[in-house]
Scaffold this active site. Sequence first.
Site, PDB file in Angstrom:
ATOM      1  N   GLY A  73      46.329  35.844  37.149  1.00 34.55           N
ATOM      2  CA  GLY A  73      46.377  34.930  38.272  1.00 34.55           C
ATOM      3  C   GLY A  73      47.400  35.306  39.327  1.00 34.55           C
ATOM      4  CB  THR A  74      50.858  36.615  39.122  1.00 38.60           C
ATOM      5  OG1 THR A  74      51.390  35.496  38.404  1.00 38.60           O
ATOM      6  CG2 THR A  74      51.906  37.129  40.100  1.00 38.60           C
ATOM      7  CD  GLN A 181      47.512  25.412  34.234  1.00 36.52           C
ATOM      8  OE1 GLN A 181      46.890  24.816  33.365  1.00 36.52           O
ATOM      9  NE2 GLN A 181      48.476  26.275  33.940  1.00 36.52           N
ATOM     10  CB  CYS A 327      56.612  31.750  35.871  1.00 36.66           C
ATOM     11  SG  CYS A 327      56.146  30.384  36.933  1.00 36.66           S
TER      12      CYS A 327
END
Length: 388
Positions: A73-74, A181, A327
């Site tokens: 996702g990042t 999410q 994170c």
Amino acid sequence: MSDSRIYLDHNATTPLDPRVLEEMMPALTGAFGNPSSIHDWGQGASRIVELARERVAQAVGAEPEEIVFTSGGTEADNLALVGAFLARRDSRPKVVVSAVEHQAVLGAAALVEELGGTVEIAPVDKNGAVELASLKKIVDHRTAVVSVMAANNDVGTLQPVREAGAIAREAGAWMHSDAVQRLGKLAVDVEALGADLVAISGHKIYGPKGAGALYVRRGVLPRAVARGGHQERELRAGTHNTAAIAGLGKACEMAAQRFEADADALMTLRDLFEAEVLERLEGVEVVAKDAARLPGTSSLLMDGVEGESVMIALDLEGIAVSTGAACQTNSRDPSHVLVAMGYEPHRAHGALRVSFGRSNTPAQATRAAESLARVVKKMRATTPLRGV
């Protein structure tokens, strides 16, 4: 690990489903070729990648050619924001993000600023939903991309992505949504969201870490951030992680098939847990309780204690929860999400996030509530915090 332990941190990561692992095994053993190679070994691996692409696309209502594989996702968020800025900065040097975005989006926005761009932050209301009237004032003809997440990872609030997308389109901006999410818990349909760019991640949906994807609407052309080879339509260079991509595809297929049943079960567990906590413990607020939110996410603010201390105490009892995004674990700052929602920092320090998953049971939800109440009462009696 003992069977008596309870894992309630599924927003951070989920266990790998055995069926996903089974799907990954051929790529870890026999299909070892480079998917970009034209010989038989390479084409065998390529077929695995393309099957996964079809499964991901089907899970989000897209076409296979609109799916770009990433490491998670990042990277998908960075490709969306930084890539949009690089592609449009001559005439549209601005990026707009909501105040409650994941650090992956906020970090990408910070990089845009380092590259000479402008970033504006859209405020949110008391439930953590972006204020559309404020967003409309911020988004203009200079905006390259607007980013509003589909569901918040800290408190679970569902965002008005479609309405935000209409604001973006009116100004000629692209719309990005981090759906990491939401996928697997509620429906994710790129057309229903009205988004041009949508990020997902495998390890949030019982798939492997190291695999994610970015939906890129046909006609939307961000610039590549990772440069090198010609993979992924030259939007993401690098040899494909075939096994992880296969796992992502299977996890997406399963998520699309069972999200409704999962959502019902998760909502039952969340509501049971919250009811049990509120019955046993005073001085607790369920964040965004009356807002539309993810079915399995519960964010609690507890007076008189620090969330981190409670988390550690629960871990000693065999219950895994968190204080927010994984994170940010090493940060002493309160949740930026809660601060943006209007909570004072000292109250935000009392936050605890509980996120349920497929394997959790009502008995576990009740036990977690009982343990939480006991731990908090003991802390309040022995080490009360001043000013909290």
